[in-house]
Design a protein around this motif. Structure first.
Motif, mmCIF file in Angstrom:
data_model
loop_
_atom_site.group_PDB
_atom_site.id
_atom_site.type_symbol
_atom_site.label_atom_id
_atom_site.label_comp_id
_atom_site.label_asym_id
_atom_site.label_seq_id
_atom_site.Cartn_x
_atom_site.Cartn_y
_atom_site.Cartn_z
ATOM 1 N N UNK A 145 46.596 74.870 40.324
ATOM 2 C CA UNK A 145 47.982 75.290 40.099
ATOM 3 C C UNK A 145 48.960 74.389 40.832
ATOM 4 N N UNK A 146 48.741 74.188 42.125
ATOM 5 C CA UNK A 146 49.688 73.400 42.906
ATOM 6 C C UNK A 146 49.644 71.917 42.527
ATOM 7 N N UNK A 147 48.462 71.407 42.178
ATOM 8 C CA UNK A 147 48.336 69.988 41.829
ATOM 9 C C UNK A 147 48.962 69.690 40.471
ATOM 10 N N UNK A 148 49.004 70.656 39.582
ATOM 11 C CA UNK A 148 49.675 70.464 38.289
ATOM 12 C C UNK A 148 51.164 70.195 38.458
ATOM 13 N N UNK A 149 51.749 70.710 39.532
ATOM 14 C CA UNK A 149 53.208 70.707 39.677
ATOM 15 C C UNK A 149 53.695 69.832 40.824
ATOM 16 N N UNK A 150 53.027 69.927 41.974
ATOM 17 C CA UNK A 150 53.550 69.332 43.199
ATOM 18 C C UNK A 150 53.722 67.816 43.152
ATOM 19 N N UNK A 151 52.742 67.022 42.707
ATOM 20 C CA UNK A 151 52.950 65.566 42.719
ATOM 21 C C UNK A 151 54.176 65.122 41.931
ATOM 22 N N UNK A 152 54.386 65.692 40.734
ATOM 23 C CA UNK A 152 55.552 65.326 39.940
ATOM 24 C C UNK A 152 56.837 65.787 40.602
ATOM 25 N N UNK A 153 56.814 66.999 41.189
ATOM 26 C CA UNK A 153 58.012 67.497 41.880
ATOM 27 C C UNK A 153 58.394 66.580 43.039
ATOM 28 N N UNK A 154 57.425 66.106 43.790
ATOM 29 C CA UNK A 154 57.706 65.218 44.920
ATOM 30 C C UNK A 154 58.218 63.866 44.429
ATOM 31 N N UNK A 155 57.729 63.402 43.287
ATOM 32 C CA UNK A 155 58.261 62.155 42.711
ATOM 33 C C UNK A 155 59.739 62.302 42.344
ATOM 34 N N UNK A 156 60.102 63.497 41.876
ATOM 35 C CA UNK A 156 61.512 63.763 41.569
ATOM 36 C C UNK A 156 62.330 63.782 42.847
ATOM 37 N N UNK A 157 61.850 64.488 43.865
ATOM 38 C CA UNK A 157 62.593 64.639 45.118
ATOM 39 C C UNK A 157 62.711 63.316 45.880
ATOM 40 N N UNK A 158 61.636 62.558 45.936
ATOM 41 C CA UNK A 158 61.613 61.353 46.775
ATOM 42 C C UNK A 158 62.151 60.106 46.077
ATOM 43 N N UNK A 168 64.458 72.094 35.555
ATOM 44 C CA UNK A 168 63.318 72.602 36.338
ATOM 45 C C UNK A 168 62.621 71.419 36.996
ATOM 46 N N UNK A 169 61.691 71.727 37.905
ATOM 47 C CA UNK A 169 60.894 70.681 38.540
ATOM 48 C C UNK A 169 59.587 70.438 37.797
ATOM 49 N N UNK A 170 59.253 71.316 36.870
ATOM 50 C CA UNK A 170 58.049 71.133 36.060
ATOM 51 C C UNK A 170 58.292 71.728 34.681
ATOM 52 N N UNK A 171 57.340 71.521 33.784
ATOM 53 C CA UNK A 171 57.522 71.960 32.394
ATOM 54 C C UNK A 171 57.189 73.445 32.262
ATOM 55 N N UNK A 172 58.045 74.261 32.787
ATOM 56 C CA UNK A 172 57.911 75.710 32.645
ATOM 57 C C UNK A 172 58.226 76.076 31.197
ATOM 58 N N UNK A 173 57.460 76.971 30.625
ATOM 59 C CA UNK A 173 57.536 77.241 29.186
ATOM 60 C C UNK A 173 58.945 77.600 28.733
ATOM 61 N N UNK A 174 59.562 78.586 29.365
ATOM 62 C CA UNK A 174 60.882 79.030 28.917
ATOM 63 C C UNK A 174 61.947 77.968 29.159
ATOM 64 N N UNK A 175 61.790 77.152 30.200
ATOM 65 C CA UNK A 175 62.753 76.083 30.452
ATOM 66 C C UNK A 175 62.720 75.057 29.328
ATOM 67 N N UNK A 176 61.529 74.790 28.790
ATOM 68 C CA UNK A 176 61.415 73.858 27.665
ATOM 69 C C UNK A 176 61.938 74.501 26.384
ATOM 70 N N UNK A 177 61.616 75.775 26.184
ATOM 71 C CA UNK A 177 62.075 76.485 24.981
ATOM 72 C C UNK A 177 63.600 76.493 24.908
ATOM 73 N N UNK A 178 64.264 76.638 26.037
ATOM 74 C CA UNK A 178 65.721 76.762 26.053
ATOM 75 C C UNK A 178 66.451 75.498 25.625
ATOM 76 N N UNK A 179 65.801 74.330 25.682
ATOM 77 C CA UNK A 179 66.502 73.102 25.282
ATOM 78 C C UNK A 179 66.273 72.765 23.813
ATOM 79 N N UNK A 180 65.549 73.628 23.100
ATOM 80 C CA UNK A 180 65.314 73.378 21.681
ATOM 81 C C UNK A 180 66.541 73.743 20.849
ATOM 82 N N UNK A 181 66.739 73.012 19.777
ATOM 83 C CA UNK A 181 67.828 73.304 18.847
ATOM 84 C C UNK A 181 67.380 74.212 17.696
ATOM 85 N N UNK A 182 66.094 74.531 17.660
ATOM 86 C CA UNK A 182 65.570 75.310 16.548
ATOM 87 C C UNK A 182 65.441 76.790 16.857
#
Length: 312
Positions: free
Chosen positions: A75-88, A178-192
């Motif tokens: 769980x943490x490895x799916x999200x944390x490395x990318x989040x730290x790349x965004x922050x740093x 968001x800091x990761x691809x959370x389902x609802x965060x991705x759904x909200x940017x859709x135009x469909x």
């Protein structure tokens, strides 16, 4: 506004915005996040190492702890490395395939963790209510089979999430708040039309968290009934003490997860940065604290960990 379809040949890049409104504090926020991640990795790998090395710990309860440790690491490895790349470094771009892959693995680990917590509740029920039959009811092979069933359920339930997203058109400005691809965060940017996606997201919550919490509630109802039949108060405390670690882990795992999912759908008045911070904390804090809780509350495991740490 122009839109594109994820199934087209010219796939765009999504942009993970991090934590909206707190961009100036990303470096400072990364400090506790990276600390949580390091402690999580050290704690969970320690549990895995000790249980694997010690034959006396090759028991159903410790096999479940190993499964929980693996899901926590995942769980943490799916999200944390990318989040730290965004922050740093400000590396906010993520390919569509990368985003959907992250989503798939993340929610498989989340659903798998929920299944493991249900099995742990059943383990405590058998240990308290049928202690003489514990070794015959819960064997290592049976626990492994239950883990496989939980994994298959997680994959079958979560796999449609990215598949359903692939059919949606997205606006040209694909910024995921968001800091990761959370389902609802991705759904909200859709135009469909996203009604099917939103409904299926709720179906997953009901079929995993809702169903699992119901099973855990029934299990603890039976445990409490069995404990109340015991006349000795000392036996009461001893029986309930065996459930303390499991209850703490459940509260840490389910409470922020449910809050995060429900506020994404219904909590319109909650600030985006508050929601996103909480959504990250439920992926970082439980994986960090779970091995600590079980290490402290489980004497046999604690003694074995002390044995190895004293050698260093």
């Amino acid at each position: 506004m122009s839109a594109f379809n994820l199934t087209s040949s010219s796939l765009p890049m999504f942009i993970l915005n991090g934590i909206p409104g707190l961009e100036a504090a990303h470096i400072w926020i990364s400090i506790p996040f990276s600390l949580f991640y390091v402690v999580s990795l050290v704690g969970n790998f320690t549990v895995l190492f000790v249980v694997i090395k010690e034959e006396s710990l090759h028991k159903p309860m410790y096999l479940l702890l190993c499964m929980l440790a693996l899901t926590d690491i995942g769980m943490s490895t799916c999200v944390e490395p990318k989040a730290l790349c965004i922050f740093w470094f400000g590396f906010k771009d993520i390919t569509v395939d990368g985003c959907l892959t992250q989503m798939l693995f993340l929610y498989v680990f989340v659903a798998m963790q929920s299944a493991i917590l249900v099995t742990m509740g059943f383990d405590r029920y058998v240990a308290i209510c049928n202690p003489l039959r514990y070794t015959t009811i819960l064997t290592n092979s049976r626990i492994a089979k239950l883990g496989l069933v939980g994994f298959m359920r997680a994959v079958l339930l979560v796999l449609p999430l990215p598949l359903l997203l692939q059919r949606l058109p997205f606006c040209a400005n694909c910024v995921i708040l968001h800091t990761y691809c959370e389902h609802m965060a991705v759904v909200k940017i859709s135009c469909g039309d996203t009604r099917i996606n939103r409904m299926y997201g709720l179906v997953i919550i009901v079929m995993t968290t809702g169903l699992d919490l119901t099973l855990i509630g029934l299990t603890y109802g039976l445990i409490i009934r069995a404990v109340l039949r015991i006349s000795s108060k000392k036996a009461h405390r001893k029986a309930l003490n065996t459930c303390t670690a499991h209850i703490c882990v459940m509260l840490m795992s389910y409470t922020p997860y449910l809050f995060s999912n429900l506020t994404h759908r219904f909590g319109q008045g909650i600030s985006a940065h508050v929601h996103i911070l909480l959504a990250n904390l439920y992926l970082f804090v439980p994986p960090m604290l779970n091995p600590i809780i079980y290490g402290v509350k489980t004497k046999e495991l604690r003694d074995k960990i002390e044995k190895y740490t004293c050698r260093m």
